[in-house]
Design a protein around this motif. Structure first.
Motif, mmCIF file in Angstrom:
data_model
loop_
_atom_site.group_PDB
_atom_site.id
_atom_site.type_symbol
_atom_site.label_atom_id
_atom_site.label_comp_id
_atom_site.label_asym_id
_atom_site.label_seq_id
_atom_site.Cartn_x
_atom_site.Cartn_y
_atom_site.Cartn_z
ATOM 1 N N ASN B 96 36.337 38.927 39.157
ATOM 2 C CA ASN B 96 37.628 39.596 38.997
ATOM 3 C C ASN B 96 38.542 38.881 38.010
ATOM 4 O O ASN B 96 39.352 39.519 37.337
ATOM 5 C CB ASN B 96 38.333 39.745 40.351
ATOM 6 N N ASN B 97 38.406 37.555 37.926
ATOM 7 C CA ASN B 97 39.148 36.821 36.909
ATOM 8 C C ASN B 97 38.830 37.367 35.520
ATOM 9 O O ASN B 97 39.710 37.521 34.686
ATOM 10 C CB ASN B 97 38.782 35.338 36.953
ATOM 11 N N GLN B 102 40.701 43.105 31.271
ATOM 12 C CA GLN B 102 39.880 44.170 30.669
ATOM 13 C C GLN B 102 40.307 45.530 31.203
ATOM 14 O O GLN B 102 40.417 46.501 30.463
ATOM 15 C CB GLN B 102 38.405 43.981 31.032
ATOM 16 N N GLU B 103 40.534 45.574 32.534
ATOM 17 C CA GLU B 103 40.886 46.855 33.145
ATOM 18 C C GLU B 103 42.342 47.216 32.905
ATOM 19 O O GLU B 103 42.660 48.360 32.583
ATOM 20 C CB GLU B 103 40.622 46.801 34.656
ATOM 21 N N LYS B 116 30.501 43.818 31.312
ATOM 22 C CA LYS B 116 30.895 42.836 30.290
ATOM 23 C C LYS B 116 30.974 41.439 30.909
ATOM 24 O O LYS B 116 30.463 40.464 30.345
ATOM 25 C CB LYS B 116 32.267 43.238 29.734
ATOM 26 N N ALA B 117 31.628 41.370 32.080
ATOM 27 C CA ALA B 117 31.787 40.071 32.751
ATOM 28 C C ALA B 117 30.423 39.466 33.077
ATOM 29 O O ALA B 117 30.192 38.279 32.848
ATOM 30 C CB ALA B 117 32.614 40.242 34.024
ATOM 31 N N ASP B 128 25.052 33.242 38.779
ATOM 32 C CA ASP B 128 24.983 33.151 40.238
ATOM 33 C C ASP B 128 26.327 32.799 40.876
ATOM 34 O O ASP B 128 26.445 32.732 42.081
ATOM 35 C CB ASP B 128 23.911 32.130 40.640
ATOM 36 N N GLN B 129 27.360 32.591 40.063
ATOM 37 C CA GLN B 129 28.663 32.203 40.622
ATOM 38 C C GLN B 129 29.672 33.349 40.614
ATOM 39 O O GLN B 129 30.837 33.149 40.953
ATOM 40 C CB GLN B 129 29.260 31.033 39.811
ATOM 41 N N ALA B 130 29.231 34.536 40.240
ATOM 42 C CA ALA B 130 30.164 35.648 40.008
ATOM 43 C C ALA B 130 31.099 35.921 41.176
ATOM 44 O O ALA B 130 32.270 36.233 40.979
ATOM 45 C CB ALA B 130 29.389 36.911 39.661
#
Ligand SMILES: Nc1ncnc2c1ncn2[C@@H]1O[C@H](COP(=O)(O)OP(=O)(O)OP(=O)(O)O)[C@@H](O)[C@H]1O
Ligand SMILES: [Mg+2]
Lengths: 219, 242
Positions: B96-97, B102-103, B116-117, B128-130
């Motif tokens: 979300n950061n 972007q949004e 994109k993220a 793996d840290q998303a």
């Protein structure tokens, strides 16, 4: 009067007391919602770089904080109807008075909360092109409120106790309801002991919650 | 691409920037260094208008940052910025950061922003840290996420303000590696740093600041081999000792 401690009278009047408690809780809940909303706006105005806004907010807060709550309640009940030409009604005059009064206190709490958010967070938002309101809404206020939850809750407990003042505009909150039964039945000891117990349980539970949340946030 | 034209700035009576002029071409990497308090951060914040200037003008792609009528939000969304203390949003997941602006600024759909993220996270090796929160990552990982957050906006230039100076030594390289990669891909970069190894490797020019002035502005080799001013020489001697 100091004879038998009559628990029966308490049980018998529970439905009546419950109505009073509901009113107390409703006034507290709506007072918090309105107070936090108005307080947030006042805090943002106070921190604004526009002099008019910050001056207005500062004046408002200082004014309200220098009068007793009961005066604000009277003011809305007796004086505002004179000004607008029709009665506001007990409930709404009390509610508006609470919101107006609480907003002044909440705004100071919220201002401190906003200032506790690192300056760099705003820069980070600005640097990606977010606008003022977006930065407040998505970045600053969520962090500010997270830090503020315990102290806002403490203020809510005070507000809950303060709802007992609405007897002056003849609303029947929990305290008033207890007093009515106590007088009518001549059972002062029972009713006031019970009322004290209820206030204690609710407020104590509230402050335990504050403690837990503070610990949680400090982690 | 970025033109800094005789800018001066004051904090009250204190002059932070004194008549600074320089420019950065498309694809150029410029390192800014100088002693603490010399105005490096202030200069770089002026480039995307985070700090106003009292005199002079700054243009990015011929848009005047210093004009009152400029759409700052639009301009800033085109310039990525990375901070010394990362400034990730602690209450949002890593994903979300990277998605927020972007949004909200580029009006990308949630799916588009996430895609994109994720591709950026893959690129910086943090796929793996998303879903973690910034506080759960190491400093080096956080700074890489901050770089990804800036890159997600498809910026035309990137500004870095001491991106590695808050990091433990063993994490500096993972961040510098990402920056080197960006530089070699042709990103226009203005980097405040004391990592002289990085400067030598990828910088086209080095700017040396002291007391709010640009004292030296030279091609990298020239700056390191034959610094003209005494102050730059002294600074280099001190910093290269370490
Ligand atoms: N908001 C402010 N108000 C007043 N003075 C400021 C402010 N911000 C920075 N300064 C002063 O301006 C000068 C330059 O600050 P700046 O942060 O640009 O320096 P710097 O070169 O980035 O230093 P460092 O290496 O410590 O980051 C310093 O003397 C600092 O104290
Ligand atoms: Mg700095």
């Amino acid at each position: 009067m100091f004879g038998e401690f009559d628990t029966q009278i308490v049980v018998k009047s529970l439905p009546f007391l419950w109505q009073g408690l509901q009113l107390s809780l409703l006034l507290t809940g709506l007072g918090i919602l309105g107070g936090v909303a108005a307080g947030t706006l006042l805090a943002l105005m106070r921190l604004s770089s526009f002099k008019v806004f910050s001056l207005f907010s500062a004046t408002y807060v200082n004014l309200i904080r220098s009068v007793p709550l009961i005066l604000v309640i009277f003011w809305f009940y007796f004086l505002v109807p004179l000004a607008i030409g029709r009665p506001v009604g007990s409930f709404y005059s009390a509610l508006i008075a609470f919101i107006i009064f609480e907003a002044a206190y909440y705004s100071e709490i919220i201002r401190a909360g906003i200032q506790s958010v690192a300056r760099g967070q705003v820069w980070a938002g600005q640097a990606t092109g977010l606008g003022y309101w977006q930065i407040q809404r998505y970045i600053v206020l969520p962090q500010a409120f997270r830090n503020m939850v315990p102290i806002l809750l403490t203020q809510a407990i005070i507000l809950f106790q303060d709802t007992s003042l609405v007897f002056v505009v003849s609303l029947r909150d929990f305290m008033t309801a207890s007093a009515i039964v106590a007088q009518k039945e001549g059972r002062l000891v029972e009713m006031y002991t019970f009322a004290a117990a209820v206030y204690f349980v609710i407020c104590f539970a509230g402050s335990m919650l504050v403690k837990r949340l503070s610990k949680e946030i400090a982690r | 691409m970025i033109t800094i034209d005789h800018i001066s700035k004051w904090y009250g009576k204190f002059q932070v920037l004194a008549d600074c002029s320089t420019g950065i071409e498309r694809g150029e990497v410029v390192v800014v260094c100088g002693p603490s308090g010399s105005g490096k951060s202030t200069l770089i914040k002026c480039v995307n208008g985070l700090e106003p200037v009292q005199e002079g003008a700054i243009r990015v792609n011929d848009v005047a940052v210093t004009d009152a009528g400029t759409n700052m939000a639009r301009l800033r969304s085109q310039i990525g910025m990375v901070f010394q203390h990362f400034e990730l949003y602690p209450h949002m997941s890593v994903l979300n950061n990277i998605c927020l602006a972007q949004e909200k600024v580029l009006n990308r759909s949630r799916e588009e922003a996430r895609a994109k993220a994720r591709s950026l996270l893959q690129r910086i090796d943090l796929s793996d840290q998303a879903d973690k929160y910034p506080g759960q990552l190491s400093g080096g990982q956080q700074q890489r996420v901050a770089i990804a957050r800036a890159l997600a906006m498809d910026p035309i230039a990137m500004l870095f303000d001491e991106p590695t100076s808050a990091l433990d030594p063993e994490m500096i390289n993972e961040v510098l590696d990402v920056m080197v990669e960006l530089a070699t891909e042709g990103m226009t970069m203005m980097v405040v740093t004391h990592e002289m190894g990085f400067a030598r490797k990828v910088a086209d020019r080095v700017i040396f600041m002291d007391e709010g002035r640009i004292v030296e502005d030279a091609p990298t080799e020239e700056f390191f081999n034959t610094p003209r001013s005494d102050r730059a020489q002294a600074f280099l001697a001190k910093i290269l000792q370490h």
